[in-house]
Design an enzyme around this catalytic site. Structure first.
Site, PDB file in Angstrom:
ATOM      1  N   SER A  69       0.687  -1.268   0.071  1.00  0.00           N
ATOM      2  CA  SER A  69      -0.100  -0.130  -0.032  1.00  0.00           C
ATOM      3  C   SER A  69       0.790   1.377  -0.002  1.00  0.00           C
ATOM      4  O   SER A  69       1.705   1.413  -0.794  1.00  0.00           O
ATOM      5  CB  SER A  69      -0.872  -0.004   1.168  1.00  0.00           C
ATOM      6  OG  SER A  69      -1.822   1.033   1.142  1.00  0.00           O
ATOM      7  N   HIS A  93      -2.178  -1.497  -4.382  1.00  0.00           N
ATOM      8  CA  HIS A  93      -3.598  -1.620  -4.640  1.00  0.00           C
ATOM      9  C   HIS A  93      -4.333  -0.273  -4.742  1.00  0.00           C
ATOM     10  O   HIS A  93      -3.970   0.716  -4.518  1.00  0.00           O
ATOM     11  CB  HIS A  93      -4.314  -2.678  -3.376  1.00  0.00           C
ATOM     12  CG  HIS A  93      -4.218  -1.814  -1.941  1.00  0.00           C
ATOM     13  ND1 HIS A  93      -5.060  -1.979  -0.995  1.00  0.00           N
ATOM     14  CD2 HIS A  93      -3.446  -0.986  -1.753  1.00  0.00           C
ATOM     15  CE1 HIS A  93      -4.891  -1.093   0.063  1.00  0.00           C
ATOM     16  NE2 HIS A  93      -3.790  -0.401  -0.359  1.00  0.00           N
TER      17      HIS A  93
END
Length: 377
Positions: A69, A93
């Site tokens: 992330s 993501h």
């Protein structure tokens, strides 16, 4: 050694933009940033990344355990050189957040998340090539990369074989990971990096060029968009779809075509080159040219000295037999140097200068090949 650890949830503990910037302010020279984090606050991640980018020295980011992330683009966008420790992982993501509110508020939140995700996708594209939309597709799939896969995708420059993977038991750190679709690379499908076509190929080529056995190098060479476009244009390939395999295959075809030239054409080309080369100017090293000039000068000087010696011998003989007076010596030497044969004829035509008393002369002995008096040779 300047080292910063980002081992917490992004935005907490020592993994805040304030903490990282404060540490950087006390450092000079090279900095190593070691990362193992499941991610966290998106904007804190951007702030940390920009703090590293603005540092005046060389920054090496090393993913020790996992960079997921927000931690992923800190590593990828913040490092001059990006390295993966063996067995480490990286995950990208779409941005997400817990939400509540009415329809209007949720629509605004969705638009904000879309904008943040697009911004993050551009960070990956800037590093590895490809388009923002291509990386958005991989982000939507929640893509996990092993260390080698991250290098092949162009997200990292190499594998730091001097580092060991780090595993955290801190439940606080990994609580965030419960929001992810997969628990890690082993649980996730293989990265679909064929979506970025040629850019994946460029990443593989970069990995080879950088030589992973030497991960601490200062530079991280790669194709720019312009370089790739120029290369594919020269090879008559489609820049958008060509891969490094296409480039290699085309180059091999060109080489093979060159080998198929007949010997006759090769000989003709060789003769043409040699003929052209024969008419071309020759470049001589300055030192060699000076030596040539010195040799020429020495040769000319030696020749002049030999000519002077010959002239002196002839004129001295003329003085001995009375054809030339000593006071005329230099004049006759100069005349001999200008015209040897003419000078000798002129001296022989001259009358002898009287210099002995009458009655003391002697006729030459012709039968003994004595040189007749009064004859200059």
């Amino acid at each position: 050694m300047n080292e910063i650890l980002i081992y917490d949830v992004i935005g907490e503990g020592d993994s805040t933009a304030h903490s990282v910037r404060k540490q950087l302010s006390t450092m000079t020279g090279k900095v190593t940033v070691r990362i193992s984090s499941p991610g966290g606050d998106a904007y804190q991640g951007v702030a940390i990344m920009n703090a590293l980018r603005n540092y005046p020295g060389h920054v090496t980011t090393i993913v020790d355990g996992v960079a997921a992330s927000a931690a992923s683009y800190i590593a990828i966008g913040g490092g001059t050189t990006v390295l993966m420790a063996p067995h480490s992982e990286l995950m990208i993501h779409e941005a997400f957040r817990a939400a509540n509110g009415n329809a209007t508020q949720l629509e605004k939140m969705a638009a904000d998340l879309d904008r943040v995700s697009a911004n993050i996708a551009s960070i990956y594209a800037d590093k590895a090539g490809g388009t923002r939309d291509q990386w958005r597709t991989l982000m939507k799939e929640e893509t996990w990369f092993s260390a080698r896969e991250a290098v092949e995708a162009g997200l990292a420059n190499g594998i730091d074989r001097h580092s060991a993977a780090v595993a955290h038991n801190d439940t606080k750190v990994y609580a965030l990971a419960q929001n992810y679709r997969y628990t890690g690379r082993d649980d996730a499908p293989e990265p679909n990096i064929n979506r970025i076509g040629r850019n994946r190929a460029m990443g593989i080529f970069d990995s080879f060029a950088r030589n992973e056995e030497q991960p601490n190098q200062e530079t991280s060479p790669s194709f720019t968009e312009e370089q790739w476009a120029e290369l594919t244009e020269l090879l008559n390939l489609d820049a958008a779809t060509a891969t490094i395999d296409d480039v290699l295959a085309t180059v091999k075809d060109i080489i093979e075509a060159g080998k198929q030239l007949s010997e006759e054409k090769q000989d003709s080309a060789t003769m043409s080159f040699l003929n052209h080369a024969a008419e071309a100017p020759v470049t001589v090293d300055r030192r060699v040219w000076r030596e040539m000039q010195d040799a020429i000068h020495r040769g000319v000087t030696a020749r002049d000295q030999d000519d002077r010696l010959a002239a002196e011998q002839v004129v001295n003989q003329a003085i001995r037999i009375g054809k030339v007076s000593p006071s005329q010596r230099e004049g006759w030497i100069k005349r001999y140097l200008d015209d040897p044969a003419g000078a000798v004829r002129a001296m022989n035509r001259r009358e002898e200068i009287p210099r002995v008393e009458l009655g003391h002369g002697r006729a030459p002995a012709w039968d003994k090949d004595e040189t007749p008096q009064g004859w200059v040779r």
